[in-house]
Design a protein around this motif. Structure first.
Motif, PDB file in Angstrom:
ATOM      1  N   ILE A  43      37.814  48.840  44.129  1.00  0.00           N
ATOM      2  CA  ILE A  43      36.598  48.039  44.299  1.00  0.00           C
ATOM      3  C   ILE A  43      36.950  46.408  44.637  1.00  0.00           C
ATOM      4  CG2 ILE A  43      34.986  46.818  42.654  1.00  0.00           C
ATOM      5  CD1 ILE A  43      34.879  49.133  40.733  1.00  0.00           C
ATOM      6  N   ASN A  44      38.077  46.092  44.256  1.00  0.00           N
ATOM      7  CA  ASN A  44      38.577  44.800  45.113  1.00  0.00           C
ATOM      8  C   ASN A  44      38.929  44.846  46.242  1.00  0.00           C
ATOM      9  OD1 ASN A  44      38.507  43.551  42.531  1.00  0.00           O
ATOM     10  ND2 ASN A  44      40.637  43.906  41.566  1.00  0.00           N
ATOM     11  N   ALA A  45      39.433  45.860  46.641  1.00  0.00           N
ATOM     12  CA  ALA A  45      39.818  45.823  48.285  1.00  0.00           C
ATOM     13  C   ALA A  45      38.631  45.903  49.175  1.00  0.00           C
ATOM     14  CB  ALA A  45      40.458  47.116  48.426  1.00  0.00           C
ATOM     15  N   ARG A  46      37.396  46.610  48.504  1.00  0.00           N
ATOM     16  CA  ARG A  46      36.188  46.544  49.290  1.00  0.00           C
ATOM     17  C   ARG A  46      35.542  45.227  49.325  1.00  0.00           C
ATOM     18  NH1 ARG A  46      32.838  52.051  48.879  1.00  0.00           N
ATOM     19  NH2 ARG A  46      34.473  53.449  48.692  1.00  0.00           N
ATOM     20  N   GLY A  47      35.631  44.470  48.121  1.00  0.00           N
ATOM     21  CA  GLY A  47      34.886  43.119  47.975  1.00  0.00           C
ATOM     22  C   GLY A  47      33.318  43.322  47.700  1.00  0.00           C
ATOM     23  N   GLY A  48      32.676  42.411  47.582  1.00  0.00           N
ATOM     24  CA  GLY A  48      31.111  42.663  47.067  1.00  0.00           C
ATOM     25  C   GLY A  48      31.102  42.766  45.849  1.00  0.00           C
ATOM     26  N   VAL A  49      29.807  43.403  45.494  1.00  0.00           N
ATOM     27  CA  VAL A  49      29.466  43.626  44.112  1.00  0.00           C
ATOM     28  C   VAL A  49      30.626  44.287  43.397  1.00  0.00           C
ATOM     29  CG1 VAL A  49      27.817  44.320  42.481  1.00  0.00           C
ATOM     30  CG2 VAL A  49      27.031  43.307  44.531  1.00  0.00           C
ATOM     31  N   GLY A  50      31.078  43.803  42.246  1.00  0.00           N
ATOM     32  CA  GLY A  50      32.089  44.654  41.293  1.00  0.00           C
ATOM     33  C   GLY A  50      33.533  43.918  41.498  1.00  0.00           C
ATOM     34  N   ALA A  51      33.791  43.126  42.871  1.00  0.00           N
ATOM     35  CA  ALA A  51      35.194  42.558  43.009  1.00  0.00           C
ATOM     36  C   ALA A  51      35.549  41.528  41.903  1.00  0.00           C
ATOM     37  CB  ALA A  51      35.070  42.165  44.417  1.00  0.00           C
ATOM     38  N   GLY A  52      36.575  41.700  41.598  1.00  0.00           N
ATOM     39  CA  GLY A  52      36.927  40.517  40.530  1.00  0.00           C
ATOM     40  C   GLY A  52      36.564  40.919  39.095  1.00  0.00           C
ATOM     41  N   TYR A  53      36.276  42.231  38.951  1.00  0.00           N
ATOM     42  CA  TYR A  53      35.516  42.820  37.631  1.00  0.00           C
ATOM     43  C   TYR A  53      36.230  42.372  36.536  1.00  0.00           C
ATOM     44  CZ  TYR A  53      33.481  45.764  33.904  1.00  0.00           C
ATOM     45  OH  TYR A  53      33.072  46.194  32.678  1.00  0.00           O
ATOM     46  N   ARG A  54      35.976  41.989  35.266  1.00  0.00           N
ATOM     47  CA  ARG A  54      36.300  41.860  33.900  1.00  0.00           C
ATOM     48  C   ARG A  54      35.211  42.363  32.933  1.00  0.00           C
ATOM     49  NH1 ARG A  54      39.959  41.214  36.829  1.00  0.00           N
ATOM     50  NH2 ARG A  54      41.655  39.872  36.779  1.00  0.00           N
ATOM     51  N   PRO A  55      35.715  43.448  32.054  1.00  0.00           N
ATOM     52  CA  PRO A  55      34.836  43.828  31.107  1.00  0.00           C
ATOM     53  C   PRO A  55      34.430  42.831  29.922  1.00  0.00           C
ATOM     54  CG  PRO A  55      36.812  44.549  30.508  1.00  0.00           C
ATOM     55  CD  PRO A  55      37.319  43.855  31.844  1.00  0.00           C
ATOM     56  N   ILE A  56      33.193  43.232  29.448  1.00  0.00           N
ATOM     57  CA  ILE A  56      32.790  42.387  28.579  1.00  0.00           C
ATOM     58  C   ILE A  56      33.633  42.107  27.407  1.00  0.00           C
ATOM     59  CG2 ILE A  56      31.039  41.956  26.441  1.00  0.00           C
ATOM     60  CD1 ILE A  56      30.102  41.336  29.345  1.00  0.00           C
TER      61      ILE A  56
END
Length: 217
Positions: free
Chosen positions: A204-217
């Motif tokens: 997800i991080n490699a693709r970038g865009g929505v979701g990149a840098g995700y952290r759970p609640i």
């Protein structure tokens, strides 16, 4: 006199009926977290792996990629009255995951659903770790980890899963380590096969865009 009484009763009944008429109460937002049941595209029943925010502050979640296609609407299986709460925005066929962007006005994100709490993301489980999952169809089940298939970045466990559990979070304690993607042989008898969450996050991080840098609640 009888006619007047009849007219009076009719007027009272009409007034009572009018008092009971009003706009329907709006449905509350859907409470969603890792382990919540979701409906993709109005048909596919799957399970949300995790929910949180990406690096841009968007409310996003992850589920199994085979549950649908980008653009499909997401609703809550437990609160369909909330309507469409998000859309699938991207997927990976290779790792069988999908990213969902949620409408924050329609969703209350939580870190605990049923018997699973997610406080962070970690490395894959290994034999003989005990891992658990929360799924739409079979709820909370646990089992031994058979091993991490390094060449495929997948892990086999002995948890009970069936159709509808796809996307379920796999946790070791309260650490998210994978997602449910399939079972081998027979449901709840053959081993569960799932993608390791660190591989999913890296992609997800490699693709970038929505979701990149995700952290759970």
């Amino acid at each position: 006199m009888l006619k007047r009484l009849a007219v009076l009763f009719a007027m009272v009944a009409a007034m009572v009926a009018l008092v009971g008429v009003g706009p329907a109460a709006a449905a509350g937002p859907a409470v969603l977290g890792g382990g919540s049941g979701i409906i993709v595209g109005g048909e596919a029943m799957c399970t949300l792996t995790t929910i949180g925010h990406d690096g841009a502050g968007r409310l996003v979640g992850i589920t199994a990629g085979h549950c649908g296609e980008p653009g499909m609407a997401i609703t809550s299986s437990h609160n369909e009255e909330a309507g469409i709460v998000g859309h699938m925005v991207s997927k990976s066929t290779q790792w069988d995951y999908a990213v969902i962007e949620f409408n924050p006005a329609k969703v209350v994100p939580v870190n605990r659903v049923g018997g699973v709490t997610i406080t962070g993301i970690g490395a894959p489980a290994n034999f003989p770790d005990i891992v658990c999952k929360e799924g739409l169809r079979t709820g909370n089940t646990c089992g031994i980890t058979w091993g991490d298939l390094v060449q495929t970045n997948e892990t086999w466990t002995q948890m009970c899963v069936i159709e509808g559990d796809s996307g379920s979070p796999v946790v070791r304690g309260t650490t998210l380590v994978g997602m449910v993607n399939a079972y081998v042989g027979f449901a709840c008898i053959g081993p569960e096969l799932g993608t390791n969450i660190d591989v999913i996050m890296a992609d997800i991080n490699a693709r970038g865009g929505v979701g990149a840098g995700y952290r759970p609640i």
